[in-house]
Structures are given as structure tokens and as C-alpha cells.
Design a protein around this motif. Sequence first.
Motif, PDB file in Angstrom:
ATOM      1  N   GLU A   1       0.817  -1.218   0.000  1.00 52.63           N
ATOM      2  CA  GLU A   1       0.000   0.000   0.000  1.00 52.63           C
ATOM      3  C   GLU A   1       0.849   1.266   0.000  1.00 52.63           C
ATOM      4  O   GLU A   1       0.360   2.365  -0.284  1.00 52.63           O
ATOM      5  CB  GLU A   1      -0.950   0.018   1.203  1.00 52.63           C
ATOM      6  CG  GLU A   1      -0.265  -0.002   2.559  1.00 52.63           C
ATOM      7  CD  GLU A   1      -0.058  -1.422   3.085  1.00 52.63           C
ATOM      8  OE1 GLU A   1       0.065  -1.579   4.312  1.00 52.63           O
ATOM      9  OE2 GLU A   1      -0.031  -2.372   2.262  1.00 52.63           O
ATOM     10  N   GLU A   2       2.152   1.118   0.299  1.00 53.88           N
ATOM     11  CA  GLU A   2       3.044   2.279   0.303  1.00 53.88           C
ATOM     12  C   GLU A   2       3.707   2.508  -1.050  1.00 53.88           C
ATOM     13  O   GLU A   2       4.348   3.538  -1.272  1.00 53.88           O
ATOM     14  CB  GLU A   2       4.135   2.090   1.364  1.00 53.88           C
ATOM     15  CG  GLU A   2       3.631   2.015   2.788  1.00 53.88           C
ATOM     16  CD  GLU A   2       4.743   1.685   3.777  1.00 53.88           C
ATOM     17  OE1 GLU A   2       4.618   2.109   4.933  1.00 53.88           O
ATOM     18  OE2 GLU A   2       5.727   1.025   3.383  1.00 53.88           O
ATOM     19  N   LEU A   3       3.560   1.539  -1.953  1.00 53.68           N
ATOM     20  CA  LEU A   3       4.270   1.618  -3.230  1.00 53.68           C
ATOM     21  C   LEU A   3       3.969   2.893  -4.016  1.00 53.68           C
ATOM     22  O   LEU A   3       4.904   3.551  -4.493  1.00 53.68           O
ATOM     23  CB  LEU A   3       3.960   0.382  -4.079  1.00 53.68           C
ATOM     24  CG  LEU A   3       4.593  -0.929  -3.604  1.00 53.68           C
ATOM     25  CD1 LEU A   3       4.184  -2.066  -4.515  1.00 53.68           C
ATOM     26  CD2 LEU A   3       6.114  -0.813  -3.568  1.00 53.68           C
ATOM     27  N   PRO A   4       2.677   3.248  -4.212  1.00 50.10           N
ATOM     28  CA  PRO A   4       2.419   4.457  -5.015  1.00 50.10           C
ATOM     29  C   PRO A   4       3.125   5.694  -4.464  1.00 50.10           C
ATOM     30  O   PRO A   4       3.745   6.452  -5.221  1.00 50.10           O
ATOM     31  CB  PRO A   4       0.897   4.600  -4.938  1.00 50.10           C
ATOM     32  CG  PRO A   4       0.397   3.208  -4.709  1.00 50.10           C
ATOM     33  CD  PRO A   4       1.416   2.576  -3.822  1.00 50.10           C
ATOM     34  N   GLU A   5       3.046   5.863  -3.151  1.00 51.39           N
ATOM     35  CA  GLU A   5       3.657   7.053  -2.544  1.00 51.39           C
ATOM     36  C   GLU A   5       5.173   7.004  -2.649  1.00 51.39           C
ATOM     37  O   GLU A   5       5.819   8.010  -2.985  1.00 51.39           O
ATOM     38  CB  GLU A   5       3.232   7.143  -1.079  1.00 51.39           C
ATOM     39  CG  GLU A   5       3.775   8.396  -0.369  1.00 51.39           C
ATOM     40  CD  GLU A   5       3.297   8.497   1.073  1.00 51.39           C
ATOM     41  OE1 GLU A   5       3.788   9.378   1.789  1.00 51.39           O
ATOM     42  OE2 GLU A   5       2.443   7.675   1.472  1.00 51.39           O
ATOM     43  N   LYS A   6       5.752   5.833  -2.360  1.00 50.18           N
ATOM     44  CA  LYS A   6       7.214   5.729  -2.403  1.00 50.18           C
ATOM     45  C   LYS A   6       7.750   5.908  -3.827  1.00 50.18           C
ATOM     46  O   LYS A   6       8.746   6.604  -4.055  1.00 50.18           O
ATOM     47  CB  LYS A   6       7.655   4.377  -1.841  1.00 50.18           C
ATOM     48  CG  LYS A   6       7.604   4.289  -0.314  1.00 50.18           C
ATOM     49  CD  LYS A   6       8.115   2.945   0.174  1.00 50.18           C
ATOM     50  CE  LYS A   6       8.261   2.925   1.685  1.00 50.18           C
ATOM     51  NZ  LYS A   6       9.375   3.772   2.144  1.00 50.18           N
ATOM     52  N   ILE A   7       7.086   5.282  -4.785  1.00 49.54           N
ATOM     53  CA  ILE A   7       7.544   5.407  -6.179  1.00 49.54           C
ATOM     54  C   ILE A   7       7.365   6.831  -6.672  1.00 49.54           C
ATOM     55  O   ILE A   7       8.218   7.371  -7.376  1.00 49.54           O
ATOM     56  CB  ILE A   7       6.792   4.401  -7.071  1.00 49.54           C
ATOM     57  CG1 ILE A   7       7.198   2.974  -6.703  1.00 49.54           C
ATOM     58  CG2 ILE A   7       7.076   4.663  -8.547  1.00 49.54           C
ATOM     59  CD1 ILE A   7       6.425   1.900  -7.418  1.00 49.54           C
ATOM     60  N   ALA A   8       6.233   7.448  -6.270  1.00 50.75           N
ATOM     61  CA  ALA A   8       6.018   8.853  -6.652  1.00 50.75           C
ATOM     62  C   ALA A   8       7.117   9.734  -6.074  1.00 50.75           C
ATOM     63  O   ALA A   8       7.616  10.654  -6.731  1.00 50.75           O
ATOM     64  CB  ALA A   8       4.647   9.319  -6.167  1.00 50.75           C
ATOM     65  N   GLY A   9       7.505   9.437  -4.831  1.00 53.54           N
ATOM     66  CA  GLY A   9       8.586  10.203  -4.211  1.00 53.54           C
ATOM     67  C   GLY A   9       9.903  10.030  -4.933  1.00 53.54           C
ATOM     68  O   GLY A   9      10.653  10.991  -5.138  1.00 53.54           O
TER      69      GLY A   9
ATOM     70  N   LEU B   1      10.281   9.228  -8.082  1.00 46.86           N
ATOM     71  CA  LEU B   1      10.198   9.918  -9.377  1.00 46.86           C
ATOM     72  C   LEU B   1      10.361  11.417  -9.204  1.00 46.86           C
ATOM     73  O   LEU B   1      10.976  12.089 -10.040  1.00 46.86           O
ATOM     74  CB  LEU B   1       8.861   9.596 -10.048  1.00 46.86           C
ATOM     75  CG  LEU B   1       8.683   8.149 -10.518  1.00 46.86           C
ATOM     76  CD1 LEU B   1       7.277   7.932 -11.045  1.00 46.86           C
ATOM     77  CD2 LEU B   1       9.706   7.810 -11.596  1.00 46.86           C
ATOM     78  N   ALA B   2       9.787  11.950  -8.099  1.00 47.78           N
ATOM     79  CA  ALA B   2       9.920  13.390  -7.838  1.00 47.78           C
ATOM     80  C   ALA B   2      11.382  13.752  -7.608  1.00 47.78           C
ATOM     81  O   ALA B   2      11.885  14.768  -8.111  1.00 47.78           O
ATOM     82  CB  ALA B   2       9.064  13.779  -6.641  1.00 47.78           C
ATOM     83  N   LYS B   3      12.077  12.899  -6.828  1.00 51.85           N
ATOM     84  CA  LYS B   3      13.498  13.160  -6.579  1.00 51.85           C
ATOM     85  C   LYS B   3      14.295  13.070  -7.867  1.00 51.85           C
ATOM     86  O   LYS B   3      15.209  13.855  -8.104  1.00 51.85           O
ATOM     87  CB  LYS B   3      14.032  12.154  -5.561  1.00 51.85           C
ATOM     88  CG  LYS B   3      13.510  12.375  -4.146  1.00 51.85           C
ATOM     89  CD  LYS B   3      14.082  11.333  -3.180  1.00 51.85           C
ATOM     90  CE  LYS B   3      13.554  11.543  -1.772  1.00 51.85           C
ATOM     91  NZ  LYS B   3      14.081  10.510  -0.829  1.00 51.85           N
ATOM     92  N   LEU B   4      13.938  12.075  -8.679  1.00 54.59           N
ATOM     93  CA  LEU B   4      14.628  11.930  -9.961  1.00 54.59           C
ATOM     94  C   LEU B   4      14.409  13.159 -10.837  1.00 54.59           C
ATOM     95  O   LEU B   4      15.343  13.652 -11.481  1.00 54.59           O
ATOM     96  CB  LEU B   4      14.112  10.675 -10.665  1.00 54.59           C
ATOM     97  CG  LEU B   4      14.727  10.378 -12.044  1.00 54.59           C
ATOM     98  CD1 LEU B   4      16.226  10.161 -11.923  1.00 54.59           C
ATOM     99  CD2 LEU B   4      14.070   9.148 -12.662  1.00 54.59           C
ATOM    100  N   LYS B   5      13.175  13.647 -10.821  1.00 57.10           N
ATOM    101  CA  LYS B   5      12.863  14.835 -11.615  1.00 57.10           C
ATOM    102  C   LYS B   5      13.654  16.033 -11.113  1.00 57.10           C
ATOM    103  O   LYS B   5      14.182  16.824 -11.899  1.00 57.10           O
ATOM    104  CB  LYS B   5      11.361  15.112 -11.557  1.00 57.10           C
ATOM    105  CG  LYS B   5      10.899  16.187 -12.521  1.00 57.10           C
ATOM    106  CD  LYS B   5       9.382  16.301 -12.520  1.00 57.10           C
ATOM    107  CE  LYS B   5       8.925  17.341 -13.546  1.00 57.10           C
ATOM    108  NZ  LYS B   5       7.432  17.458 -13.570  1.00 57.10           N
ATOM    109  N   ASP B   6      13.725  16.179  -9.788  1.00 59.04           N
ATOM    110  CA  ASP B   6      14.499  17.291  -9.208  1.00 59.04           C
ATOM    111  C   ASP B   6      15.972  17.158  -9.582  1.00 59.04           C
ATOM    112  O   ASP B   6      16.636  18.162  -9.902  1.00 59.04           O
ATOM    113  CB  ASP B   6      14.345  17.305  -7.689  1.00 59.04           C
ATOM    114  CG  ASP B   6      12.947  17.702  -7.246  1.00 59.04           C
ATOM    115  OD1 ASP B   6      12.227  18.322  -8.061  1.00 59.04           O
ATOM    116  OD2 ASP B   6      12.572  17.406  -6.089  1.00 59.04           O
ATOM    117  N   ALA B   7      16.467  15.916  -9.534  1.00 59.09           N
ATOM    118  CA  ALA B   7      17.869  15.698  -9.883  1.00 59.09           C
ATOM    119  C   ALA B   7      18.130  16.039 -11.345  1.00 59.09           C
ATOM    120  O   ALA B   7      19.157  16.637 -11.686  1.00 59.09           O
ATOM    121  CB  ALA B   7      18.249  14.243  -9.606  1.00 59.09           C
TER     122      ALA B   7
END
Length: 894
Positions: free
Chosen positions: A735-743, A745-751
Motif C-alpha cells: 500500500e506504500e508503493l504508489p507514494e514511495k515510487i512517486a517520491g 520519481l519526484a526526486k529523480l525529476k528534481d535531480a
Amino acid sequence: MESAEIRRRWLRFFEERGHTVVPSASLIADDPTLLLVPAGMVPFKPYFLGEAKAPAPRVTSVQKCVRTPDIEEVGKTTRHGTFFQMCGNFSFGDYFKEGVIPLAWELLTTSVADGGYGLDPEKLWVTVYLDDDEAADIWTDKVGFPAERLQRLGMKENYWSMGVPGPCGPCSEIFYDRGPEFGEAGGPAVNDERYVELWNLVFMQYERGEGEGKENFEILGDLPSKNIDTGLGLERLAMVLQGVHNMFEIDTSMAVIDKATELTGVRYGADAASDVSLRIVTDHMRTSVMLIGDGVTPGNEGRGYVLRRILRRAVRNMRLLGATGPVVAELLDVVIGSMGEQYPELITERKRIEAVALAEEAAFLKAIKGGTNILDTAVTDTKAAGGTVLAGDKAFLLHDTWGFPIDLTLEMAAEQGLSVDEDGFRRLMKEQRDRAKADAKAKKTGHADLSAYREVADTSGSTEFTGYGSTEGESRIVGLLVDGVPSPAATEGDEVEVVLDRTPFYAEGGGQLADQGRIKLDTGAVIQVRDVQQPVPGVSVHKGSVQVGEVTVGSAAFAAIDVRRRRAIARAHSATHLTHQALRDALGPTAAQAGSENSPGRFRFDFGSPAAVPGTVLTDVEQKINEVLARELDVQAEVMSIDDAKKQGAIAEFGEKYGERVRVVTIGDFSKELCGGTHVHNTAQLGLVKLLGESSIGSGVRRIEALVGVDAYNFLAREHTVVAQLQELVKGRSEELPEKIAGMLAKLKDAEKEIEKFRAEKVLAAAAGLVEGAKDVRGTALVTGQVPDGTSADDLRRLVLDVRGRLGQFSGAGDRPAVVALFTTANGRPLTVIATNEAARERGLKAGELVRAAAKTLGGGGGGKPDVAQGGGQNPEAIGDAVAAVERLVTETA
């Protein structure tokens, strides 16, 4: 102001004033008179007509719209487009003219700081219908609008309808004066190029009848209530607020143009023909993405044809600009990036949109490679013979063999100065369809003369079907055909069609595939049965091959079906009934069956729906189906009169013809349908049903595909394995997968942003060194060189302009002639940007001419303005030669 902000302000303004915000409806029109939604009011048409109760007295929306009547004009002018967004506010019997006019004025003229659009009131003009004194008085007396900028126009300009029977009424339009550079003064009545329409306020109070044009229709009478329908073109307002000349240059469109120029090396504004292609690409890619997002798939009819046509036009125009490979993926990415904030479903549906678009591009690229050669040859031959019309059979060949839509052939032929024999083309298309129907019929009959089957029926009677109660049984061969010809006997290896007096084999029908199995004779002969059809009513024809021995008419036989296959098909068929009922419960009776196929362990179900089924609805349908399985409902079949079946509420299956006596299959208290197929005895036997998804297969028809039983379990097991692997990777619960993966991806985008920022800074850091290395060529400061591969066109442009600016400072004399020509390789292709200062241009050194010289050496083209220009080519190995070409031209000119 960005387009997304224009949208936000619109919705916020009206929500604060008591309007219910309604999301954009699908582009697939829920209206039999429309193919696609062409106006913002279309979803509200039933409320205006009083056919349904509105969700609220006043609502607001930003509706996706597509219009295609002028598709050939897209790109040729800056005013035609297929996709646009219509901001609307609507009143259903609530406020009328006195309410809507002040609201429009307030939003347009309120300052940006206070939440409005901040337009200068002095640049606004208004039109009203000829005799609409009420609207004119509200404008001048209540709003205080100057009477000298209010014009009265006729029915053609200021009376609105959808062009088909429905709501209509007089309207008042608000225009923006773009200034003298766009033509003569005098208001909208004089010049609609200078005075661009922003907002149309329609006073919806009448219902129109049939008629053509904007003036030739009958007014049938008053609507049940006086309503308001307004439409403000978001793209037009963006054009004004962003200070650009046309809708192709606003933020969401220019992003696509920029990507197209990057992919082709062609600069927007450098050449009229190239600009047309760039505008076509931009408009058509936006439209394609939005259509696919709403569930339209490419096809040869209806909405599917619209999508196929515009997507292929976009691809073709990219090729005209110089693109040689696939381009849709990158263009699509830009469209979703620029429109995703306004329509988040584009982001969530990205994979599906990509899959549909890339598959269509791949098919077209394959087609165009061979088709263009065929067309070019046909055009050359036609012209050589003195003809002006391309033969219909050539157009048919392009369509049938290479997948060229007829509109594309018409367009390409017109570019060569030829017309096309459309009548001849359509005649050949009809002949092909007729042949296809005959072939389909022949497939079902094994190409045999139907009289042979009728003869069997006349001699031996109909085949008795025993398969409802048994899976095997004694029978006798009463008919035999070998290779489609009646025969008394057949031997090992022969392809045969066998008719039995009684059979447990189910003949394909009602969406259920035929049984397979074996027929054994007392003599030891064996027939492997692959298919069973009923070419004439009542006669089941078993198609297969003789595996062993000799088969003769009259022989006793033992028929046995593949029981495992039958049970798997029965589970699928029962699941189809459950899906049908669950969909009707969720979507209403319009979700009627439009076809199905029940095969072992899986099924597909086609049903009527004007729009894509939301994922949440599909989830609810799936849950309901599986809850029915858990209830262990009995499945019963009963033969009764057709009248009794109708009285009991039984639903008829698609494509079936029924006699006076029908078979009704009932699943507990959940489902009741007319059906001749085989089913399970209890819903618990299905085990599990998994809906894989739904898609559009034609105008107003959707398709669900699903798995049943063990096949469904295996699918979920594979999904579980993937989830487990993801859990291990991210160290979290499922149940944590969507949030963790979204996080992540967000970090990757910031990077990626940081990397991009660093890369840009690194590129600009090279400016000082380049300035120091400037050459003096006959008094002109010349900087040439190649920057690191992968530098984007925008970064290269910024670097060139930065170096040009520093040259004046470095030399100590701002009027010294300066030329900067830098090169890079992006995506395997060479790119150059060249800039000159004013002093250099006075000596005849123009950036556009220098770019053309360089691009020619690179095997490409380019152009631009005298001060800065951009170009590209195909051969990165020639960059050194291109630098030398620039230096020679500077030396010769300076």
C-alpha cells in the motif's frame, strides 16, 4: 500568463460566484448527431432542452473541443485549428443577460493582482444582435461601456446555434483590439483580424429546427427556461495575454513547435512552407493526444478515422520538414508535458496514449515508404499522359496496400496539381467490402455449395444437439464433404466436413467459440475436429481432418468433445452474462451488448457507450462480478415462448435471431438473458474474474477484455510477483508503493532539473574562453567552434547570444563587427546557431545567409533573421567543414 493559469482563474472566478465547477466531458460526444464535442455547451445540451435536470442552477467548465470541417486549412492560416479549449459559464433558468454581461466585464478587466485577466478596457469592443436592445442597454447603462465601441450585427454574426437542431439564441460577443499593425480601424464589423473575438455570450432561449448555414433555419419555439451559455476561447485569450500573434505561438503550442524544430533543424518563421507544416504538426499532435486520451483509437470509420487522418498528417508533415525516423514519442511527450497540468488524465494514461500513437506511427511509416513511391510514379505517369486526374484504382491501391487514407492521397495529389477520381475509388472500395462479406460467409461454410448442406438437412433432418447434458455420445455420419465437395468416403489426411445426426459439439454462435474434439468410428477411423459451424439452420458441420482410417457416410460414430476446453469456454460465457448485467447496473441500459467472444479462459465483451468507462467504474463492476461468484448462485436454463421471456425481463443477446421458443439462462436473482450457449451450473465454478481493461473499437462502442478462472489467477499471480519485487526494491509495504515510487520519481525529476541547470551553467561558462579565442577577420571579430555534444538548441542559442554580447565589451568598442557561429551534435544530428551584431550586418554579414552556407555543408537546411539564425543537417562529421565554410564567407564578405 500561462494557459494553465488562465484556466485556474476562470474556474476560481466563477466558483466564487456560486457556480458549480464541472470537469471537461469526454471528446466522444454523447449525442447521435455529433461525432466529437465541437463546443463547450454540448455536454449541457440536455439541460438546455429540458430533457434532464441540471446538476446545479449555474455551472462552469473548461471543455475540450475538436472541430474538423476545415482540417485542410489547418496550418495554411493561423486561425484554423482542430483542438481548442472552451471556457464556459452556464445558467439553467437562473441569471440571464443582466447577470452574465457584468460578470464577463468584471473578469476581463479586473487587474491580474485581484484575480482577473487585466485587459485594458479601452481595447475592448462589443457586438450585439441587431434588435437586441436589452443587451445593448445593459452594456451601456449598467456596465458603462462606451456606445461608440458597441456594434449591432446580423444573424450570421450574432445569433448562435450548433448548426444542427437544438438550443439557439441571440448573442453578444466581446472583441480585443490588437492595434493598427493588424489592419484598419472600425471595430469587428470592419476587421475581424485586428479585432479578435474573445468571448461569446449566448442568450439561450429558443430551439431551432432543421436548416443549413447560420441563417436558414426555423425557430421552433421557446426553450423551457431562459438560459445562458458562454464560450471564451482559452487559446485566443492566451494569445492576447502572452502578446503573441496567433494561437500557434502560445505556450502550450509553441512548446510543440520548438520540439519539432529541434527534431528537424527547421526554424519557425524562416520559411512560409515550413511554417505551414510546423503548425499542422502542432495542432494535430495536440488533437491526437487528447482524442486518444479519451479512448479513441485509429480506424477507418468515424472518430477512429478522424484520429488516423490527423495523426498521419502530423507524421507526414514532420517528414516534409526533414525528419527521417519516428518522431511521435518526443512530440507526444511535449504535448503531455504542456497539457498535463490542465488534464491530469493525460499523465495517468500516458502509457496507453503512447502505445496507441506509436503503433499508428509505425504502421504509417511502413506504409508511406512504399506508398509514396507508388504515388510519385502514378503522378508522373498521369502528367506524362497529359492527364489531370489520378485514376481511382491508383488511389485504391494506396489505400488497400499501403494504408493511405483517401484524404492523404487527395492532399498529396493536389500538391502535384492533380485531382483524384474519387468515384472510381469508392466504387472499388464497395466491391472490396462486398467480396469481404462473401469471403466471411464462405469461411463459415468451408467454401462449399450451400445446396449440399440443404440436401443433408432435407434427407436426414436437423442435427440434434446433445451438448447441454452430455459431452460425448453415439451418433451416425449422415453427410460428408471432402475439400468442399460431397463425397461418400474420405481417407487418412483428407480435410473433411462431417454432418452427424446428433452431436455434443457446440457450433459457433452467440459469441461462443465452437467445441473441439474427436469423432471415432466403429472401423477405428478417427476425425480430429477443429471447428463446428451451422452454414444452414439446424445443420452442424464438423470441420477437421481424418487422422486414421477411412470415413464413410452412414458409419456409426462416437463423438466426444474436449471437456477441459468446453468448461473453460462455459466459464467465460457465464462471466460475460455477469459482466453485461454489472455494466448495465453501473452505466444504465445504454450499455447494451454489441458483440462478444467467449474462448477458453478469457472473453471479450463489446457494449454501447458514448465515452470511455472511468477506471473507478470498471473496478466497481469487477468487484460486483466477483461478489456474485461468492454468492454461489445457481445457473439455470429454461425454454419458453419469446413473449414469456420478454415478460420476465430477459435480455436478448447481440446478433441473435430468435424463434417463438427461446432458451433463457438465469443466474440467480442477478441476470436473465436469452442465450443458446453453454454455461456453468453455479457461479462458484468461475472461481475468479479479472477485467483487463476497456477500449474503443468504433463509434460509440467499447470493448472489455477479461480473464476467468485459472487464467485470471495466473495473471494475478504474475502481478503479485511484480508487486513483491517492487516491495523489495523500495523496502515498503504494497500500500506504500504508489507514494514511495512517486517520491522517487519526484526526486529523480528534481535531480534531472539540477543536472540540466548545471549543464546550462557549464555551457555558458564556456563563453569567456570563446571570446578570448576570437579571430580578427578583416576587422570583424569572429568566434567559431564546437561545444559539447548533447547541448540543446536553446542552450546553444543562449551561449551564442552571450558570446556576441561579450565581444563588444571585450573589444572595448561596442560598434566593432562581430560574428558568432557555434556548432554541436544533438540526437546524432549536427546543429548550428549563428548570430551577428548590427555593425556586422552593415557589412553584409547576415546570420541567415551564414547558416544556410553551414547547413548546406552539413547536409541540411536552416534560416532565420539577419541577427540570429539556426540550422541543422544529417552529417555531424562535416562540422569542421561547416566551420570552414562560415569562415570563408565571412572573409569574402567582410
